[in-house]
Write an enzyme that holds these catalytic residues in place. Structure first.
Site, short mmCIF file in Angstrom:
data_model
loop_
_atom_site.label_atom_id
_atom_site.label_comp_id
_atom_site.label_asym_id
_atom_site.label_seq_id
_atom_site.Cartn_x
_atom_site.Cartn_y
_atom_site.Cartn_z
N SER A 90 2.61 -7.26 8.42
CA SER A 90 1.21 -7.19 7.99
C SER A 90 0.52 -8.53 7.73
N THR A 135 -6.12 -1.13 10.40
CA THR A 135 -6.90 -2.16 9.72
C THR A 135 -8.25 -2.39 10.41
N ASP A 136 -9.21 -2.92 9.66
CA ASP A 136 -10.51 -3.27 10.25
C ASP A 136 -10.38 -4.48 11.20
N GLU A 137 -9.24 -5.20 11.11
CA GLU A 137 -9.10 -6.43 11.90
C GLU A 137 -9.06 -6.14 13.40
N ILE A 161 0.84 -1.20 0.00
CA ILE A 161 0.00 0.00 0.00
C ILE A 161 0.88 1.25 0.00
N THR A 179 12.24 -4.90 4.83
CA THR A 179 12.13 -6.29 5.29
C THR A 179 11.81 -7.12 4.06
N TYR A 196 -1.37 -10.28 14.97
CA TYR A 196 -1.30 -9.12 14.06
C TYR A 196 -2.31 -8.05 14.47
N SER A 197 -3.58 -8.45 14.59
CA SER A 197 -4.60 -7.42 14.88
C SER A 197 -4.44 -6.87 16.29
N ALA A 198 -3.94 -7.71 17.22
CA ALA A 198 -3.69 -7.20 18.58
C ALA A 198 -2.60 -6.13 18.55
N HIS A 207 -9.21 -18.19 13.01
CA HIS A 207 -9.57 -17.54 11.74
C HIS A 207 -10.84 -16.68 11.89
N ASP A 267 -7.66 -25.23 8.63
CA ASP A 267 -8.02 -23.82 8.81
C ASP A 267 -6.94 -23.06 9.60
N LYS A 269 -0.11 -13.17 0.34
CA LYS A 269 -1.50 -12.84 0.62
C LYS A 269 -2.38 -13.54 -0.41
N LYS A 319 -1.80 -4.20 15.98
CA LYS A 319 -2.32 -2.99 15.33
C LYS A 319 -3.27 -2.25 16.28
P1 NAD Z 1 3.45 -4.70 3.51
O1 NAD Z 1 3.81 -5.86 4.39
O2 NAD Z 1 3.31 -4.93 2.05
O3 NAD Z 1 4.54 -3.54 3.67
C1 NAD Z 1 5.05 -3.15 4.90
C2 NAD Z 1 6.26 -2.27 4.67
O4 NAD Z 1 6.77 -1.85 5.95
C3 NAD Z 1 7.42 -2.97 3.95
O5 NAD Z 1 7.94 -2.14 2.94
C4 NAD Z 1 8.44 -3.22 5.06
O6 NAD Z 1 9.78 -3.22 4.57
C5 NAD Z 1 8.18 -2.02 5.96
N1 NAD Z 1 8.60 -2.28 7.36
C6 NAD Z 1 8.31 -3.38 8.11
N2 NAD Z 1 8.91 -3.27 9.31
C7 NAD Z 1 9.55 -2.07 9.33
C8 NAD Z 1 10.33 -1.38 10.30
N3 NAD Z 1 10.58 -1.91 11.51
N4 NAD Z 1 10.82 -0.16 9.98
C9 NAD Z 1 10.60 0.39 8.76
N5 NAD Z 1 9.89 -0.24 7.80
C10 NAD Z 1 9.37 -1.45 8.08
O7 NAD Z 1 2.14 -4.09 4.16
P2 NAD Z 1 0.84 -3.44 3.43
O8 NAD Z 1 -0.09 -4.52 3.09
O9 NAD Z 1 1.29 -2.47 2.41
O10 NAD Z 1 0.22 -2.65 4.69
C11 NAD Z 1 0.63 -1.31 4.98
C12 NAD Z 1 -0.12 -0.82 6.20
O11 NAD Z 1 -1.52 -0.85 5.95
C13 NAD Z 1 0.10 -1.68 7.45
O12 NAD Z 1 0.18 -0.81 8.55
C14 NAD Z 1 -1.14 -2.55 7.53
O13 NAD Z 1 -1.43 -2.90 8.86
C15 NAD Z 1 -2.18 -1.61 6.94
N6 NAD Z 1 -3.32 -2.27 6.28
C16 NAD Z 1 -3.11 -3.23 5.32
C17 NAD Z 1 -4.19 -3.80 4.69
C18 NAD Z 1 -4.01 -4.84 3.60
O14 NAD Z 1 -4.99 -5.42 3.14
N7 NAD Z 1 -2.80 -5.09 3.13
C19 NAD Z 1 -5.49 -3.43 5.02
C20 NAD Z 1 -5.68 -2.42 6.01
C21 NAD Z 1 -4.58 -1.85 6.62
P1 TYD Z 2 -5.01 -12.73 3.69
O1 TYD Z 2 -4.76 -12.28 2.29
O2 TYD Z 2 -3.89 -13.37 4.44
O3 TYD Z 2 -5.61 -11.48 4.50
P2 TYD Z 2 -6.25 -11.42 6.00
O4 TYD Z 2 -5.92 -12.65 6.73
O5 TYD Z 2 -5.56 -10.22 6.56
O6 TYD Z 2 -7.72 -11.22 5.79
O7 TYD Z 2 -6.22 -13.77 3.68
C1 TYD Z 2 -7.49 -13.44 3.14
C2 TYD Z 2 -8.42 -14.60 3.42
O8 TYD Z 2 -7.97 -15.73 2.65
C3 TYD Z 2 -8.41 -15.04 4.87
O9 TYD Z 2 -9.74 -15.44 5.23
C4 TYD Z 2 -7.50 -16.26 4.89
C5 TYD Z 2 -7.69 -16.85 3.50
N1 TYD Z 2 -6.50 -17.53 2.93
C6 TYD Z 2 -6.61 -18.83 2.44
O10 TYD Z 2 -7.68 -19.45 2.47
N2 TYD Z 2 -5.48 -19.42 1.92
C7 TYD Z 2 -4.28 -18.79 1.86
O11 TYD Z 2 -3.27 -19.39 1.40
C8 TYD Z 2 -4.18 -17.45 2.37
C9 TYD Z 2 -2.87 -16.70 2.32
C10 TYD Z 2 -5.33 -16.85 2.87
#
Ligand code: NAD
Ligand code: TYD
Length: 368
Positions: A85, A133-135, A12, A36, A175-177, A309, A305, A214, A179
């Site tokens: 994340s 996050t909504d989590e 993001i 990372t 993770y959600s805890a 979950h 599962d 993901k 956040k």
């Molecule tokens: P991501 O895992 O793709 O990217 C995380 C980035 O943070 C990476 O570039 C990593 O190198 C950097 N990072 C990690 N640890 C670090 C540290 N200690 N110092 C500096 N940089 C560090 O994550 P994303 O999916 O892009 O999510 C970004 C943000 O949005 C997160 O805070 C996540 O909780 C939130 N978010 C994500 C989603 C989603 O669906 N992906 C949804 C809602 C909120």
């Molecule tokens: P994910 O992309 O890990 O996001 P989040 O757990 O933050 O919602 O997973 C999305 C959904 O897909 C979640 O219900 C878990 C499921 N999932 C699978 O069934 N198989 C997989 O290999 C992965 C990565 C996720």
């Protein structure tokens, strides 16, 4: 404005950095990322030479580096996305999540506090925007397994409750805890020290540059290679999906126009059962690869599962829509087609991150 965007080399964050660098040539954008496994500078190749952009490799837990960078660049705003994340990783390694997500956020807050309080104008014109996050709200139940089609939703909804900004926090995964904890610290810095903060809680994102651990990028890649698709449990869990560029647009709007100390939920009323997404991914990928439609349905493999979950996430984003006029721009089927096309066309990016070559490249480049 001079703005630090943390986690800008991630999924993001890279979309947010690109949007800000291109849309605001008058701003200075400093991308602070530790790189990372989830951070990848290839996500920003197209903007890395822009004059208003600087990359700094740093850990958000490193107070001295962050504080000095804020002084050096006279930072006015922080948009904080850096985090660990992935829920499955948090189940195996919760400490890393507490370190980065909790202590890292606290370190940024404290650096911003000391720097901004040292200025004659104090907090005036400053902003600390935390992306969450909504989590954190926990899980909703599925009480309409076949789905309903109410007027406010672009897609079926699977239950009659939604996460609103007033929901209590009830995180279930490490993770959600972590956040949730970081959200509390951000609010505490507003309530205790008067720091101008904003928090947003967004639903699941999808789109280009998402790390293929993901669901959506992992499955597109597996379908392409005809590998099994590991669906957790029955695949009946529900997630609410938003195209990543719509999230980036919301972040831009809220950073500029959101009210201080407010929380906004971000989501497109777009609930899908995992198994239905998997089928849509197979259909779309097969079509774009010129395979017979649905040819790869046999790749679906139900596996054990995920522990704890969460059953259903569904965001009520009407506050953001009403107060700031934000709307998602894409229907899910369109967004998925764009996304599948992007991963198929960017095979080299995918190969690179799945082979780990990019980590070797960084180690050489930064000699660590
Ligand atoms: P991501 O895992 O793709 O990217 C995380 C980035 O943070 C990476 O570039 C990593 O190198 C950097 N990072 C990690 N640890 C670090 C540290 N200690 N110092 C500096 N940089 C560090 O994550 P994303 O999916 O892009 O999510 C970004 C943000 O949005 C997160 O805070 C996540 O909780 C939130 N978010 C994500 C989603 C989603 O669906 N992906 C949804 C809602 C909120
Ligand atoms: P994910 O992309 O890990 O996001 P989040 O757990 O933050 O919602 O997973 C999305 C959904 O897909 C979640 O219900 C878990 C499921 N999932 C699978 O069934 N198989 C997989 O290999 C992965 C990565 C996720």
């Amino acid at each position: 404005m001079n703005i630090i965007i943390t986690g800008g080399a991630g999924f993001i964050g890279s979309h947010v950095v690109r949007l800000f660098v291109e849309k605001y040539p008058q701003y200075r954008i400093i991308n602070v990322d530790k790189l990372t496994y989830a951070g990848n500078l290839a996500n920003l190749r197209d903007i890395e030479d822009k004059e208003n952009y600087r990359f700094v490799r740093a850990d958000i837990c490193d107070f001295d580096t962050i504080y000095h960078l804020m002084q050096e660049e006279r930072i006015d705003g922080i948009i904080h996305l850096a985090a660990e994340s992935h829920v499955d990783r948090s189940i195996k390694d919760p400490f890393t999540f507490a370190r980065t997500n909790v202590m890292g956020t606290l370190t940024l807050l404290q650096a911003a506090k000391l720097y901004w309080e040292s200025l004659p104008e104090g907090y005036a014109g400053k902003r600390f925007y935390h992306i969450s996050t909504d989590e954190v709200y926990g899980a909703l139940t599925v009480n309409h397994p076949e789905g309903l089609q109410p007027e406010f939703s672009a897609h079926e909804v699977y239950g009659d409750t939604f996460f609103t900004e007033e929901n209590k926090y009830q995180p279930h995964s490490p993770y959600s805890a972590s956040k949730a904890s970081s959200d509390h610290f951000v609010r505490a810095y507003h309530d205790t020290y008067g720091m101008p903060t904003i928090v947003t809680n967004c639903s699941n994102n999808y789109g280009p540059y998402q790390f293929p651990e993901k669901l959506i990028p992992l499955f597109i890649n597996n379908i392409r290679h005809r590998r099994p698709l590991p669906v957790y449990g029955k695949g009946e869990n529900v997630r609410d999906w938003l195209y990543v560029e719509d999230h980036a647009r919301a972040i831009d709007l809220i950073f500029h126009q959101g009210a201080i100390a407010e929380t906004y939920n971000i989501g497109g009323f777009n609930e899908w059962k995992n198994i239905d997404i998997v089928k849509l991914l197979i259909k779309t990928t097969d079509k774009l690869l010129g395979r017979a439609e649905g040819e790869d349905m046999g790749l679906i493999t139900h596996v054990t599962d995920r522990a704890g979950h969460d059953m259903r996430y569904a965001i009520d984003s009407r506050k953001l829509q009403r107060e700031l006029g934000w709307q998602p721009s894409l229907q899910f089927e369109e967004g998925i087609e764009l996304t599948v096309r992007w991963y198929l066309e960017n095979e080299a990016w995918l190969e690179n991150v799945t082979s780990g070559d990019y980590m070797k490249y960084y180690k050489e480049m930064y000699k660590q």
